[in-house]
Motif scaffolding. Structure first.
Motif, PDB file in Angstrom:
ATOM      1  N   GLY A  86       0.776  -1.234   0.000  1.00 45.06           N
ATOM      2  CA  GLY A  86       0.000   0.000   0.000  1.00 45.06           C
ATOM      3  C   GLY A  86       0.803   1.278   0.000  1.00 45.06           C
ATOM      4  N   GLY A  87       0.103   2.348  -0.347  1.00 43.69           N
ATOM      5  CA  GLY A  87       0.721   3.663  -0.478  1.00 43.69           C
ATOM      6  C   GLY A  87       1.238   4.254   0.811  1.00 43.69           C
ATOM      7  N   PHE A  88       0.650   3.874   1.952  1.00 49.67           N
ATOM      8  CA  PHE A  88       1.091   4.411   3.230  1.00 49.67           C
ATOM      9  C   PHE A  88       2.041   3.456   3.948  1.00 49.67           C
ATOM     10  N   SER A  89       2.617   2.541   3.205  1.00 49.61           N
ATOM     11  CA  SER A  89       3.549   1.568   3.757  1.00 49.61           C
ATOM     12  C   SER A  89       4.776   2.253   4.336  1.00 49.61           C
ATOM     13  N   SER A  90       5.268   1.713   5.445  1.00 48.18           N
ATOM     14  CA  SER A  90       6.514   2.248   6.009  1.00 48.18           C
ATOM     15  C   SER A  90       7.708   1.916   5.117  1.00 48.18           C
ATOM     16  N   LEU A  91       7.533   0.989   4.168  1.00 42.70           N
ATOM     17  CA  LEU A  91       8.614   0.616   3.252  1.00 42.70           C
ATOM     18  C   LEU A  91       8.599   1.451   1.974  1.00 42.70           C
ATOM     19  N   ARG A  92       7.628   2.330   1.815  1.00 46.67           N
ATOM     20  CA  ARG A  92       7.507   3.167   0.614  1.00 46.67           C
ATOM     21  C   ARG A  92       8.789   3.946   0.334  1.00 46.67           C
ATOM     22  N   ARG A  93       9.451   4.396   1.372  1.00 45.00           N
ATOM     23  CA  ARG A  93      10.666   5.212   1.203  1.00 45.00           C
ATOM     24  C   ARG A  93      11.796   4.441   0.526  1.00 45.00           C
ATOM     25  N   TYR A  94      11.753   3.113   0.547  1.00 47.03           N
ATOM     26  CA  TYR A  94      12.804   2.304  -0.069  1.00 47.03           C
ATOM     27  C   TYR A  94      12.654   2.180  -1.582  1.00 47.03           C
ATOM     28  N   LEU A 113      11.031   4.728  -3.586  1.00 47.56           N
ATOM     29  CA  LEU A 113      10.893   6.038  -4.212  1.00 47.56           C
ATOM     30  C   LEU A 113      12.191   6.812  -4.084  1.00 47.56           C
ATOM     31  N   GLU A 114      12.535   7.542  -5.131  1.00 46.22           N
ATOM     32  CA  GLU A 114      13.771   8.330  -5.088  1.00 46.22           C
ATOM     33  C   GLU A 114      13.675   9.435  -4.053  1.00 46.22           C
ATOM     34  N   ASP A 115      12.537  10.144  -4.022  1.00 50.01           N
ATOM     35  CA  ASP A 115      12.329  11.199  -3.037  1.00 50.01           C
ATOM     36  C   ASP A 115      11.699  10.541  -1.815  1.00 50.01           C
ATOM     37  N   GLN A 116      12.483  10.316  -0.790  1.00 52.70           N
ATOM     38  CA  GLN A 116      12.017   9.533   0.341  1.00 52.70           C
ATOM     39  C   GLN A 116      10.996  10.254   1.208  1.00 52.70           C
ATOM     40  N   ASP A 117      10.732  11.538   0.948  1.00 51.14           N
ATOM     41  CA  ASP A 117       9.739  12.262   1.722  1.00 51.14           C
ATOM     42  C   ASP A 117       8.380  12.291   1.032  1.00 51.14           C
ATOM     43  N   VAL A 118       8.237  11.611  -0.094  1.00 48.62           N
ATOM     44  CA  VAL A 118       6.992  11.630  -0.848  1.00 48.62           C
ATOM     45  C   VAL A 118       5.918  10.838  -0.113  1.00 48.62           C
ATOM     46  N   GLU A 119       4.798  11.474   0.134  1.00 53.01           N
ATOM     47  CA  GLU A 119       3.633  10.820   0.717  1.00 53.01           C
ATOM     48  C   GLU A 119       2.559  10.746  -0.359  1.00 53.01           C
ATOM     49  N   PRO A 120       1.675   9.769  -0.279  1.00 49.95           N
ATOM     50  CA  PRO A 120       0.587   9.705  -1.262  1.00 49.95           C
ATOM     51  C   PRO A 120      -0.251  10.976  -1.217  1.00 49.95           C
TER      52      PRO A 120
END
Length: 142
Positions: A62-70, A72-79
């Motif tokens: 999912g988009g709010f996953s704590s692993l999302r930062r791994y 995406l290039e911009d690690q601060d991107v939130e859905p």
């Protein structure tokens, strides 16, 4: 279906369900996993999950996953909220009562804040499914 085909082709124990992953690390630049016989450059590293290195890690929670930062290039991107939610589902055609099946047609249906897309899909085993998605316009505050 595709998921079952891919899953069944993996060695037993490859996919681990019910495991909580909180971070993805990287192996040391100059180390090699014991099963890797190729030479590696210092510009590459393998992902490490729960202390084990892998060739590939799939993050699908999912988009709010704590692993999302791994991933995406911009690690601060939130859905970004899109202004709607969607409910999806499918049902085998043969499980619909005949009276209801006669009323179901493929298409896009609009009714106020609701948009519903209905499609008939064939599974690779020859079974037909009705699949749908109902999009509901919803203010972000709700």
């Amino acid at each position: 279906d595709l998921w079952a085909f891919l899953y069944d082709s993996l060695p037993p124990g490859t996919v681990q369900f019910g495991t909580t992953i909180t971070e993805i690390g990287h192996e040391e630049e100059n180390s090699q996993p014991e099963n890797d016989v190729s030479s590696k450059s210092s510009e590459t590293s393998l992902p490490v999950v729960l202390g084990k290195s892998y060739d590939l890690v799939i993050v699908a929670n999912g988009g709010f996953s704590s692993l999302r930062r791994y991933v995406l290039e911009d690690q601060d991107v939130e859905p970004t909220y899109a202004g709607y939610i969607v409910w999806r589902g499918s049902i085998p055609v043969k499980k619909l009562p005949p009276s209801l099946e006669a009323q179901v047609e493929e298409g896009v249906y609009k009714d106020g804040i609701y948009d519903t897309i209905v499609l008939k899909m064939a599974k690779d085993n020859g079974e037909d499914l009705w699949t749908f998605g109902t999009f509901i316009a919803t203010p972000e505050e709700e």
